[in-house]
Design an enzyme around this catalytic site. Structure first.
Site, PDB file in Angstrom:
ATOM      1  N   GLU A 150      -9.130  42.049  62.714  1.00  0.00           N
ATOM      2  CA  GLU A 150      -9.810  42.051  63.843  1.00  0.00           C
ATOM      3  C   GLU A 150     -10.909  43.337  63.338  1.00  0.00           C
ATOM      4  OE1 GLU A 150      -8.604  44.197  68.072  1.00  0.00           O
ATOM      5  OE2 GLU A 150      -7.195  44.266  66.361  1.00  0.00           O
ATOM      6  N   GLU A 233      -9.997  49.570  76.382  1.00  0.00           N
ATOM      7  CA  GLU A 233      -8.615  50.130  76.220  1.00  0.00           C
ATOM      8  C   GLU A 233      -8.293  51.427  76.784  1.00  0.00           C
ATOM      9  OE1 GLU A 233      -7.113  48.248  72.046  1.00  0.00           O
ATOM     10  OE2 GLU A 233      -8.382  49.945  71.791  1.00  0.00           O
TER      11      GLU A 233
END
Length: 358
Positions: A150, A233
């Site tokens: 990622e 986030e």
């Protein structure tokens, strides 16, 4: 972007979790749409999926989806800053836990990608959060579960939070300077690029970050790009955070895999194999009509009024119009090779089916 489950001890994200794709699971947003379901999603612009993805927080989180993006309309996040965030509401192109954006050409082999042009605009508020652009890659054309690597591009970091792993230096990529962090969250490798000051909007070629990760040994050109995602986030607060615009275009012709070194193309042929009052069974044969191999294909139905009740050897990614793309095991086709998917449906059969190759 972030997968739907995190290890509580991991700082950043642990990809794993629970988005199960059902036929019609991501319905297109018409006017502004409120989503409060934990893993609820919708599609916008006929190209992108917006997901609530409240994977790490038991309290209700809601997003307001617009025609160009989304905002966090309700959130009760209050997570320790030395642990994982509360959620990852995001917009994406590609495939995330078997939920693929309409008509996507992802997964695509990295060697076949000439550019991955993208543009993002954020709107910020107070709180403790990061604004993260995620790029997911895997050795296989994976559309579900955890990918191997990622990339996180932190456009903004607020509060005492940090990416997975540790800082390993800095780099100049796509005309900007970044802190570079590397680590593993227990499920996948993570390479993070942190902006020294907030970036509100930017258009760039994501391939530049992919190339840098390859140079660090965390991927190869034989791997596949599976999705590109942009969102937040949040650890503490975050109501009002918004992605106001998002676009992404992954272009082939890079020299391998899905279209380099020859012509790439495909055709789709439909036939009815059985019928009954109010329903029918059919199959679609996909053929690689090009001179080079393809790594994925997507078919779009025209005409008829079918409602699919069961499908095998393919995945429905849109219901209006009906779009079916390959499974992980039948996307790669050599020149003149074929594969077939079948289905049962109510209504009437399509008048034609077209095919797009990657």
């Amino acid at each position: 972007m972030r997968n739907t489950l995190r290890a509580a001890a991991a700082t950043g994200l642990l990809a794993a979790a629970g988005m199960v794709a059902l036929v019609g699971s991501a319905q297109p947003a018409l006017a502004d749409t409120q989503i409060c379901e934990t893993y609820g999603s919708t599609t916008i612009g006929g190209r992108y999926v917006v997901m609530n993805n409240n994977w790490g927080n038991s309290a209700t989180q809601c997003i307001n989806v617009t025609s160009t993006g989304f905002s966090i309309s309700q959130i009760n996040a209050n997570k320790p800053t030395n642990g994982a965030p509360a959620s990852y509401p995001a917009i994406y192109v590609g495939c995330h836990y078997s939920n693929c954006s309409p008509g996507t050409n992802l997964p695509m082999q990295i060697s076949a990608i000439s550019s991955a042009q993208t543009s993002i605009s954020y709107s910020y508020v107070g709180g403790t959060y990061d604004a993260a652009y995620d790029i997911w890659m895997d050795p296989t054309p994976k559309t579900n579960g955890v990918n191997a690597t990622e990339i996180m591009i932190w456009f903004n970091r607020q509060g005492s939070i940090q990416p997975v792993g540790s800082r390993v230096g800095s780099a100049s990529i796509a005309g900007r300077t970044w802190e570079v962090w590397q680590g593993n969250n227990g499920g996948n490798d993570v390479v993070s690029y942190v902006a020294p000051s907030p970036i509100s909007s930017w258009s760039f070629d994501a391939k530049a970050f992919i190339n840098d990760v390859i140079s660090r040994g965390k991927a190869t050109t034989s791997w596949y790009l599976t999705s590109m995602q942009a969102g937040f986030e949040p650890w503490i607060g975050g109501q009002g955070l918004a992605v106001t615009a998002f676009s992404a275009s992954i272009n082939g012709g890079g020299g391998g895999g899905g279209g380099g070194g020859g012509t790439a193309g495909c055709s789709a042929t439909y036939r009815t194999t059985n019928s009954w009052q109010g329903g029918f069974q059919g199959e679609v044969t996909v053929r690689n009509t090009g001179t080079s191999g393809i790594s994925s294909w997507s078919t779009t139905w025209s005409g008829g009024s079918a409602t699919i009740s069961n499908l095998w050897n393919g995945r429905v990614t849109s219901t209006s119009p009906i779009t079916v793309r390959n499974e992980t095991y039948n996307g790669s086709l050599g020149a003149n090779a074929t594969t077939t998917y079948g289905f049962t449906a109510g209504g009437t059969a399509p008048s034609s089916v077209s095919c797009t190759a990657a």
